[in-house]
Write a protein that holds these residues in place. Sequence first.
Motif, PDB file in Angstrom:
ATOM      1  N   ARG A  66      25.960  63.547 -21.997  1.00  0.00           N
ATOM      2  CA  ARG A  66      25.781  63.013 -20.648  1.00  0.00           C
ATOM      3  C   ARG A  66      27.004  62.174 -20.323  1.00  0.00           C
ATOM      4  O   ARG A  66      27.442  61.367 -21.139  1.00  0.00           O
ATOM      5  N   ALA A  67      27.572  62.409 -19.148  1.00  0.00           N
ATOM      6  CA  ALA A  67      28.754  61.645 -18.732  1.00  0.00           C
ATOM      7  C   ALA A  67      28.419  60.805 -17.507  1.00  0.00           C
ATOM      8  O   ALA A  67      27.767  61.287 -16.570  1.00  0.00           O
ATOM      9  N   ASP A  68      28.861  59.559 -17.517  1.00  0.00           N
ATOM     10  CA  ASP A  68      28.685  58.684 -16.360  1.00  0.00           C
ATOM     11  C   ASP A  68      29.553  59.196 -15.208  1.00  0.00           C
ATOM     12  O   ASP A  68      30.588  59.828 -15.419  1.00  0.00           O
ATOM     13  N   ASP A  69      29.130  58.890 -13.976  1.00  0.00           N
ATOM     14  CA  ASP A  69      29.876  59.331 -12.794  1.00  0.00           C
ATOM     15  C   ASP A  69      31.298  58.780 -12.773  1.00  0.00           C
ATOM     16  O   ASP A  69      32.213  59.433 -12.284  1.00  0.00           O
ATOM     17  N   GLU A  70      31.494  57.596 -13.312  1.00  0.00           N
ATOM     18  CA  GLU A  70      32.825  56.987 -13.311  1.00  0.00           C
ATOM     19  C   GLU A  70      33.818  57.813 -14.121  1.00  0.00           C
ATOM     20  O   GLU A  70      35.007  57.798 -13.862  1.00  0.00           O
ATOM     21  N   ARG A 115      26.770  59.979 -25.052  1.00  0.00           N
ATOM     22  CA  ARG A 115      27.020  59.503 -23.694  1.00  0.00           C
ATOM     23  C   ARG A 115      28.507  59.214 -23.567  1.00  0.00           C
ATOM     24  O   ARG A 115      29.083  58.523 -24.408  1.00  0.00           O
ATOM     25  N   ALA A 117      31.200  57.356 -21.409  1.00  0.00           N
ATOM     26  CA  ALA A 117      31.261  56.264 -20.440  1.00  0.00           C
ATOM     27  C   ALA A 117      32.665  55.664 -20.447  1.00  0.00           C
ATOM     28  O   ALA A 117      33.480  55.974 -21.317  1.00  0.00           O
ATOM     29  N   GLU A 119      34.961  52.310 -20.801  1.00  0.00           N
ATOM     30  CA  GLU A 119      35.061  50.929 -21.257  1.00  0.00           C
ATOM     31  C   GLU A 119      36.430  50.453 -20.821  1.00  0.00           C
ATOM     32  O   GLU A 119      37.430  50.854 -21.409  1.00  0.00           O
ATOM     33  N   GLU A 128      23.349  57.889 -27.866  1.00  0.00           N
ATOM     34  CA  GLU A 128      22.323  57.246 -27.025  1.00  0.00           C
ATOM     35  C   GLU A 128      21.136  56.887 -27.879  1.00  0.00           C
ATOM     36  O   GLU A 128      20.818  57.501 -28.844  1.00  0.00           O
TER      37      GLU A 128
END
Length: 128
Positions: A66-70, A115, A117, A119, A128
């Motif tokens: 899963r990848a964050d939208d950012e 995940r 994300a 940083e 996760e």
Amino acid sequence: SAIGFVKVDPRSGELVVSPKILNVLDWVDEIIQFTPLTREHLLKIAAIQMEALRCELLERYRCRLRADDEVLGLLAAEAERSGRYAYAVSEFIEREIRLPAIDRVTRTDAELRLRVALEGKRVHIAEE
């Protein structure tokens, strides 16, 4: 080929044909003008490529990604900044996400949930 002989006049915005090619224009069926990809296009390309990676990891390694939208925004910005557009998106995903994720999942037999994300301005992959 007429590539390089047809340019856009920056003042008028009209296509200008070099005199060197005028006698060859009878051979040209149509002129295609390419424009750079926009950030919106790059976001869509990044989303498609991340989906392909997610499917690959699920099928081959039983790993859910899963990848964050950012992250997609970072991919698009990096591609736009480099001027290499879609190729830069592919290269970034391979280097910063796919290879580290595969390295992580091949060390275990367990089904992982990863995940992706940000940083700061760096991509980070965590369980996760």
